[in-house]
Each structure stands twice: as structure tokens, then as C-alpha cells.
Motif scaffolding. Structure first.
Motif, PDB file in Angstrom:
ATOM      1  N   ALA A  36       1.639 -14.163   4.272  1.00 42.71           N
ATOM      2  CA  ALA A  36       2.017 -14.333   5.681  1.00 42.71           C
ATOM      3  C   ALA A  36       2.223 -12.987   6.355  1.00 42.71           C
ATOM      4  O   ALA A  36       1.767 -12.756   7.492  1.00 42.71           O
ATOM      5  CB  ALA A  36       3.283 -15.178   5.773  1.00 42.71           C
ATOM      6  N   ILE A  37       2.909 -12.068   5.667  1.00 45.36           N
ATOM      7  CA  ILE A  37       3.176 -10.752   6.248  1.00 45.36           C
ATOM      8  C   ILE A  37       1.889  -9.939   6.338  1.00 45.36           C
ATOM      9  O   ILE A  37       1.608  -9.286   7.349  1.00 45.36           O
ATOM     10  CB  ILE A  37       4.242 -10.018   5.428  1.00 45.36           C
ATOM     11  CG1 ILE A  37       5.560 -10.800   5.436  1.00 45.36           C
ATOM     12  CG2 ILE A  37       4.465  -8.610   5.973  1.00 45.36           C
ATOM     13  CD1 ILE A  37       6.591 -10.276   4.460  1.00 45.36           C
ATOM     14  N   ALA A  38       1.089  -9.971   5.264  1.00 41.71           N
ATOM     15  CA  ALA A  38      -0.165  -9.211   5.252  1.00 41.71           C
ATOM     16  C   ALA A  38      -1.133  -9.727   6.308  1.00 41.71           C
ATOM     17  O   ALA A  38      -1.824  -8.937   6.973  1.00 41.71           O
ATOM     18  CB  ALA A  38      -0.800  -9.279   3.863  1.00 41.71           C
ATOM     19  N   ASP A  39      -1.189 -11.042   6.483  1.00 41.65           N
ATOM     20  CA  ASP A  39      -2.091 -11.608   7.487  1.00 41.65           C
ATOM     21  C   ASP A  39      -1.687 -11.172   8.893  1.00 41.65           C
ATOM     22  O   ASP A  39      -2.541 -10.871   9.734  1.00 41.65           O
ATOM     23  CB  ASP A  39      -2.091 -13.138   7.399  1.00 41.65           C
ATOM     24  CG  ASP A  39      -2.842 -13.660   6.189  1.00 41.65           C
ATOM     25  OD1 ASP A  39      -3.547 -12.872   5.533  1.00 41.65           O
ATOM     26  OD2 ASP A  39      -2.713 -14.867   5.895  1.00 41.65           O
ATOM     27  N   GLU A  64      -3.029  -7.491  13.578  1.00 41.62           N
ATOM     28  CA  GLU A  64      -2.697  -6.392  14.493  1.00 41.62           C
ATOM     29  C   GLU A  64      -3.589  -5.174  14.264  1.00 41.62           C
ATOM     30  O   GLU A  64      -3.373  -4.112  14.854  1.00 41.62           O
ATOM     31  CB  GLU A  64      -1.226  -5.984  14.322  1.00 41.62           C
ATOM     32  CG  GLU A  64      -0.228  -7.068  14.685  1.00 41.62           C
ATOM     33  CD  GLU A  64      -0.161  -7.331  16.186  1.00 41.62           C
ATOM     34  OE1 GLU A  64      -0.804  -6.585  16.950  1.00 41.62           O
ATOM     35  OE2 GLU A  64       0.525  -8.275  16.586  1.00 41.62           O
ATOM     36  N   GLY A  65      -4.579  -5.314  13.391  1.00 38.41           N
ATOM     37  CA  GLY A  65      -5.492  -4.208  13.129  1.00 38.41           C
ATOM     38  C   GLY A  65      -4.985  -3.225  12.110  1.00 38.41           C
ATOM     39  O   GLY A  65      -5.496  -2.098  12.031  1.00 38.41           O
ATOM     40  N   GLU A  66      -3.985  -3.618  11.306  1.00 37.64           N
ATOM     41  CA  GLU A  66      -3.380  -2.717  10.328  1.00 37.64           C
ATOM     42  C   GLU A  66      -3.327  -3.414   8.962  1.00 37.64           C
ATOM     43  O   GLU A  66      -2.260  -3.780   8.471  1.00 37.64           O
ATOM     44  CB  GLU A  66      -1.991  -2.294  10.808  1.00 37.64           C
ATOM     45  CG  GLU A  66      -2.045  -1.556  12.142  1.00 37.64           C
ATOM     46  CD  GLU A  66      -0.677  -1.229  12.712  1.00 37.64           C
ATOM     47  OE1 GLU A  66       0.335  -1.683  12.144  1.00 37.64           O
ATOM     48  OE2 GLU A  66      -0.609  -0.511  13.717  1.00 37.64           O
ATOM     49  N   PRO A  67      -4.479  -3.609   8.313  1.00 33.71           N
ATOM     50  CA  PRO A  67      -4.511  -4.361   7.052  1.00 33.71           C
ATOM     51  C   PRO A  67      -3.839  -3.628   5.909  1.00 33.71           C
ATOM     52  O   PRO A  67      -3.817  -2.396   5.866  1.00 33.71           O
ATOM     53  CB  PRO A  67      -6.014  -4.508   6.787  1.00 33.71           C
ATOM     54  CG  PRO A  67      -6.637  -3.335   7.480  1.00 33.71           C
ATOM     55  CD  PRO A  67      -5.813  -3.131   8.718  1.00 33.71           C
ATOM     56  N   TRP A  68      -3.298  -4.386   4.971  1.00 31.18           N
ATOM     57  CA  TRP A  68      -2.708  -3.826   3.751  1.00 31.18           C
ATOM     58  C   TRP A  68      -3.835  -3.447   2.787  1.00 31.18           C
ATOM     59  O   TRP A  68      -4.777  -4.205   2.588  1.00 31.18           O
ATOM     60  CB  TRP A  68      -1.789  -4.840   3.098  1.00 31.18           C
ATOM     61  CG  TRP A  68      -0.485  -5.017   3.828  1.00 31.18           C
ATOM     62  CD1 TRP A  68      -0.166  -4.576   5.067  1.00 31.18           C
ATOM     63  CD2 TRP A  68       0.672  -5.693   3.334  1.00 31.18           C
ATOM     64  NE1 TRP A  68       1.116  -4.929   5.394  1.00 31.18           N
ATOM     65  CE2 TRP A  68       1.652  -5.611   4.343  1.00 31.18           C
ATOM     66  CE3 TRP A  68       0.966  -6.355   2.143  1.00 31.18           C
ATOM     67  CZ2 TRP A  68       2.913  -6.179   4.209  1.00 31.18           C
ATOM     68  CZ3 TRP A  68       2.218  -6.926   1.999  1.00 31.18           C
ATOM     69  CH2 TRP A  68       3.190  -6.832   3.012  1.00 31.18           C
ATOM     70  N   ARG A  69      -3.696  -2.264   2.179  1.00 32.19           N
ATOM     71  CA  ARG A  69      -4.782  -1.750   1.344  1.00 32.19           C
ATOM     72  C   ARG A  69      -4.372  -1.459  -0.101  1.00 32.19           C
ATOM     73  O   ARG A  69      -5.170  -1.634  -1.015  1.00 32.19           O
ATOM     74  CB  ARG A  69      -5.339  -0.451   1.943  1.00 32.19           C
ATOM     75  CG  ARG A  69      -6.121  -0.626   3.221  1.00 32.19           C
ATOM     76  CD  ARG A  69      -6.821   0.676   3.601  1.00 32.19           C
ATOM     77  NE  ARG A  69      -7.752   0.475   4.704  1.00 32.19           N
ATOM     78  CZ  ARG A  69      -7.459   0.676   5.966  1.00 32.19           C
ATOM     79  NH1 ARG A  69      -6.245   1.084   6.307  1.00 32.19           N
ATOM     80  NH2 ARG A  69      -8.368   0.476   6.903  1.00 32.19           N
ATOM     81  N   THR A  70      -3.159  -0.957  -0.324  1.00 28.99           N
ATOM     82  CA  THR A  70      -2.830  -0.391  -1.632  1.00 28.99           C
ATOM     83  C   THR A  70      -1.494  -0.913  -2.140  1.00 28.99           C
ATOM     84  O   THR A  70      -0.531  -1.033  -1.384  1.00 28.99           O
ATOM     85  CB  THR A  70      -2.785   1.152  -1.551  1.00 28.99           C
ATOM     86  OG1 THR A  70      -4.056   1.627  -1.112  1.00 28.99           O
ATOM     87  CG2 THR A  70      -2.472   1.760  -2.910  1.00 28.99           C
ATOM     88  N   PHE A  71      -1.469  -1.201  -3.460  1.00 31.19           N
ATOM     89  CA  PHE A  71      -0.282  -1.740  -4.117  1.00 31.19           C
ATOM     90  C   PHE A  71      -0.058  -0.996  -5.424  1.00 31.19           C
ATOM     91  O   PHE A  71      -0.980  -0.396  -5.986  1.00 31.19           O
ATOM     92  CB  PHE A  71      -0.478  -3.240  -4.376  1.00 31.19           C
ATOM     93  CG  PHE A  71      -1.080  -3.969  -3.205  1.00 31.19           C
ATOM     94  CD1 PHE A  71      -0.312  -4.280  -2.105  1.00 31.19           C
ATOM     95  CD2 PHE A  71      -2.433  -4.287  -3.188  1.00 31.19           C
ATOM     96  CE1 PHE A  71      -0.863  -4.919  -1.002  1.00 31.19           C
ATOM     97  CE2 PHE A  71      -2.996  -4.927  -2.095  1.00 31.19           C
ATOM     98  CZ  PHE A  71      -2.205  -5.250  -0.996  1.00 31.19           C
TER      99      PHE A  71
END
Length: 291
Positions: A215-218, A223-230
Motif C-alpha cells: 500500500a505504501i509503495a504503491d 507520486e512518481g517516486e517508486p521504491w527501488r532498494t531493500f
């Protein structure tokens, strides 16, 4: 963040920090400027959105945001007590520390994209919050500039220890970009340190945690700011020591819920998606100094 546009994620984070001041008791993180910064209608907007804000995933995200800010500022206070007098806020967004700084003599350098900094300074002016003499703005557009150049222009002293906060940023960057910044922090003088947060990979989460994660990542991606690294804690600790940090503390819900959320009746607590790392420089790593 999209080129030339102030970060919408920064606004969402600031709104949740402000919501904490109104909705949660006792406060984990006290920020008397959080509401004023967002303007005269902020309180009404938060109250109108109260049902969503009290439900997951907003409650878990709010807990994570206030815990990371409290943890970073607690670590900063300890560093100041040891003589550190420079505080670098990487990806400062709408962070308000510089305008409520309780440490005389501590210089605060806010690092962010020029568009976000201009937007923030307009909001500060509208709220009647005057930047104190001890704050400097290091505007960095990574399309054409470097962090080292931005900090140097802002008057950062590379020969003195500094404490660095890097909150809400690493998930948006590549692994190489993250490690490059950490490597350069490790080259600062002994006594320096950094606190940053990171997300566990989805395959290390429970089913319930993955729902919150998604939900948070979506929302960030929209907003144009995707999650990339974990990262995982063990692998990250190995990376940090390999970069030259002499001490590493990694904490998550098991450590922070008893510290910051014990005895609450409102259900505010960390959900387990994110963690915090505090890495200290005991002797500078042998790379060329400079962020």
C-alpha cells in the motif's frame, strides 16, 4: 522526485508528522512547528481525514515516521554531547529541526533538490517561521551537481566531525547510489555518524506486513517516486563494516516498540516493514574525503 518538481512524498510525510501532534497521545516525537508549517487549514484537513489516519497502513507509517525522527534526534543529541557541531540532513524535505534546534552552536545543513528547497522556504515564509542564522541550504540537483559541491558551497567543514540524518530516502535510490553516499560518510573525521532508515525486502515480510508494504509503495509510485532498494540487517551490517564504519547499531520493532510505544492505549506501534541503522565513524575510511 520528478525533475524540477517539489517532492509530493515530502508533503505526505510532513502531514503525517503533523497528524501525530493532533491524534496521538502521548507524543513519541514532539514537533511544535509541524502544523504551522503546513498552513492554517492543516488541522482541519487532518481532522477530516481522521478515519483513514487511524487505520492501517497510515497508522503503521505514522509510527515509523515519528520513531525514525525521534531516534535520529536522540542520536544527534548524543553526538552533540561528544562535541559534534555540524548536522547534515540529507533529503531534508519539510523537516523542521533547524527551526527548533535546541543545541546552541550546532550548525544545520539541509540538503535537497532546489525545487523542494524553494517550495519549503515559501512555506516557511508563509507560516512566519524565520530561518535562524545556524541553518544553511545545500541545493543539489543530481542531474548536474554533486553532494560534495553542494555542501562545500553551503560552508560544510570537511575537517570536523558531523552527524548525518538520511531519513525516508534510501528506498528510492539504487543500491550503488546508497553505498556511495555511505562510503563517503565513512570517510568523515572520527566522531562522525549517520542514522538512516531502510525497508526490508518483501520476501522477508509476513503476509500482513506485505499488505502494508504494498500500500505504501504503491502510493509512492503513483507520486512518481517508486521504491527501488531493500536490505536485510545482516547484509547491511556487513556492507557498512566493509565501507569502514567502526560501529553499527540496527534496530526495528523489537527494540523500538518497547522504547517509544510501550503502554499505549491507542495502538500506535511499528509494524515491521522498516528498520533503522546507526553507523559511527571510529576512524575515517581510507577513501578520499568528501561526500
Amino acid at each position: 522526485m520528478q525533475q524540477g518538481r517539489a517532492s509530493r512524498t515530502a508533503l505526505a510525510v510532513a502531514a503525517l508528522r503533523a497528524a501525530h501532534q493532533l491524534m496521538d497521545a502521548p507524543l513519541v516525537f514532539t514537533d511544535p512547528l509541524a502544523l504551522p508549517l503546513l498552513g492554517p487549514e492543516a488541522e482541519a484537513r487532518i481532522q477530516a481525514d481522521e478515519a483513514r489516519l487511524h487505520a492501517p497502513p497510515a497508522r503503521f507509517l505514522r509510527a515509523a515516521l515519528v520513531a525514525r525522527s525521534r531516534f535520529a534526534e536522540d542520536a544527534l543529541a548524543a553526538a552533540v554531547a561528544q562535541g559534534v557541531d555540524q548536522y547534515v540532513v540529507l533529503g531534508a524535505g519539510l523537516d523542521t529541526f533547524a527551526y527548533r534546534n535546541p543545541h546552541p552552536g550546532l550548525r544545520v545543513l539541509e540538503v535537497d533538490h532546489p525545487a523542494t528547497q524553494a517550495w519549503k522556504r515559501e512555506m516557511l515564509a508563509a507560516a512566519g517561521i524565520a530561518p535562524p542564522a545556524g541553518v544553511a541550504y545545500a541545493a543539489v540537483d543530481f542531474e548536474s551537481d554533486t553532494l560534495a559541491d553542494g555542501l562545500t558551497r553551503a560552508g560544510f567543514d570537511w575537517n570536523r566531525p558531523a552527524f548525518v540524518a538520511w531519513l525516508g530516502v534510501t528506498v528510492y535510490l539504487t543500491r550503488d547510489a546508497i553505498l556511495d553516499t555511505l562510503r563517503r560518510v565513512a570517510a568523515l573525521p572520527a566522531g562522525s555518524g549517520i542514522v538512516f532508515d531502510y525497508s526490508l525486502p518483501p520476501d522477508r515480510l509476513t503476509d500482513g506486513q506485505r499488505v502494508t508494504f504494498q500500500a505504501i509503495a504503491d502510493r509512492a509510485a503513483a507520486e512518481g517516486e517508486p521504491w527501488r532498494t531493500f536490505f536485510t540487517p545482516d547484509a547491511l551490517a556487513e556492507d557498512l563494516r566493509g565501507l569502514g564504519f567502526g560501529a553499527v547499531v540496527d534496530v526495528g520493532p523489537a527494540e523500538l516498540n518497547p522504547r517509544y510505544f510501550a503502554g499505549r492505549a491507542d495502538g500506535l506501534a511499528l509494524g515491521g516493514v522498516g528498520r533503522l541503522a546507526h553507523a559511527s565513524v571510529t576512524s575515517p575510511s581510507p577513501i578520499t574525503r568528501g561526500l
